[in-house]
Every structure is written in C-alpha cells, then in structure tokens.
Design a protein around this motif. Structure first.
Motif, PDB file in Angstrom:
ATOM      1  N   THR A 253       0.862  -1.260  -0.034  1.00 14.31           N
ATOM      2  CA  THR A 253       0.009  -0.064  -0.068  1.00 14.31           C
ATOM      3  C   THR A 253       0.935   1.345   0.220  1.00 14.31           C
ATOM      4  O   THR A 253       1.952   1.208   0.322  1.00 14.31           O
ATOM      5  N   GLU A 254       0.399   2.101  -0.490  1.00 17.76           N
ATOM      6  CA  GLU A 254       1.100   3.537  -0.322  1.00 17.76           C
ATOM      7  C   GLU A 254       0.563   4.226   0.693  1.00 17.76           C
ATOM      8  O   GLU A 254       0.925   5.308   1.292  1.00 17.76           O
ATOM      9  N   GLY A 255      -0.579   3.693   1.362  1.00 21.82           N
ATOM     10  CA  GLY A 255      -1.361   4.542   2.759  1.00 21.82           C
ATOM     11  C   GLY A 255      -0.855   4.079   3.916  1.00 21.82           C
ATOM     12  O   GLY A 255       0.546   3.431   4.061  1.00 21.82           O
ATOM     13  N   SER A 256      -1.229   4.458   4.883  1.00 21.84           N
ATOM     14  CA  SER A 256      -0.910   4.202   6.324  1.00 21.84           C
ATOM     15  C   SER A 256      -1.058   2.805   6.703  1.00 21.84           C
ATOM     16  O   SER A 256      -2.003   2.136   6.040  1.00 21.84           O
TER      17      SER A 256
ATOM     18  N   GLU B  11      -3.180   2.574   9.334  1.00 26.63           N
ATOM     19  CA  GLU B  11      -4.653   2.396   9.411  1.00 26.63           C
ATOM     20  C   GLU B  11      -5.556   1.991   8.202  1.00 26.63           C
ATOM     21  O   GLU B  11      -6.143   1.542   8.052  1.00 26.63           O
ATOM     22  N   ASP B  12      -4.901   2.707   6.991  1.00 30.99           N
ATOM     23  CA  ASP B  12      -5.494   2.645   5.714  1.00 30.99           C
ATOM     24  C   ASP B  12      -5.275   1.073   5.298  1.00 30.99           C
ATOM     25  O   ASP B  12      -6.393   0.540   4.750  1.00 30.99           O
TER      26      ASP B  12
ATOM     27  N   SER C 249      -8.678  -1.426   4.433  1.00 29.00           N
ATOM     28  CA  SER C 249      -8.500  -2.286   3.240  1.00 29.00           C
ATOM     29  C   SER C 249      -8.790  -3.737   3.472  1.00 29.00           C
ATOM     30  O   SER C 249      -9.506  -4.426   2.810  1.00 29.00           O
TER      31      SER C 249
ATOM     32  N   GLU D  35       4.367  10.550   6.566  1.00 29.88           N
ATOM     33  CA  GLU D  35       2.969  11.309   6.829  1.00 29.88           C
ATOM     34  C   GLU D  35       3.059  12.643   7.169  1.00 29.88           C
ATOM     35  O   GLU D  35       2.509  13.408   6.648  1.00 29.88           O
TER      36      GLU D  35
ATOM     37  N   LYS E  52       0.179  15.028   5.913  1.00 31.54           N
ATOM     38  CA  LYS E  52      -1.032  14.511   6.368  1.00 31.54           C
ATOM     39  C   LYS E  52      -1.487  14.418   7.826  1.00 31.54           C
ATOM     40  O   LYS E  52      -2.617  14.080   8.108  1.00 31.54           O
TER      41      LYS E  52
END
Length: 87
Positions: free
Chosen positions: A17-20, A22-23, A27, A54, A59
C-alpha cells in the motif's frame, strides 16, 4: 510503497500500500472481513519512516506526531530515527 504481513485465517498474506497502517487495516477488513486478524509485528524503523513520511507530506500535524510518539514503547529509538531522517 509499504509492505505489511496481514494475518488472514491464521495465514500470512502480503499487503502492499501507499497508505498508512490504518488505511491498510481498513482495506484488509473491507476485503477479508472477520478473517483479517491484524498484521504481523512491524519493525520499528518501518513504523518510524512511515509516520515521518505522513508528517513530511503534511497528512498529520506536529501535535499528532507527538501524540503518536507518546503512545510508542520505543519512543527514544523512533526519535533517533526521526533525527537521522531530518538531515
């Protein structure tokens, strides 16, 4: 790109993932439902680099970063990593 080891039905599954974190967890819950039980332990340096990115990408705020740091068992080690990333 972040790589996590998700635990699904007691088995390991790779999560990119490119997200955190938590993201990524959101998912996995969306995709696997109750079969997703969490992630394998994430190395300290990986956690620190993700949170620093982040913060640098705006962010999260400095206050959010400090609050997250206060929750970590390895706060001093993470602060040392952050100091190395500043330069």
């Amino acid at each position: 790109m972040n790589q996590f080891t998700a635990m699904v039905d007691g088995k390991r599954a790779t999560m990119l993932t490119e997200g955190s974190v938590e993201d990524a967890a959101r998912s996995c819950r969306d995709r696997f439902g109750a079969r997703f039980t969490g992630f394998a332990p994430i190395p300290t340096e990986t956690k620190a680099r993700m949170k620093w990115r982040e913060y640098r990408d705006k962010k999260i705020s400095r206050q959010q970063l400090e609050a997250w740091l206060a929750e970590q068992d390895d706060e001093k080690e993470i602060r040392d990593i952050f100091n190395g990333l500043r330069g």
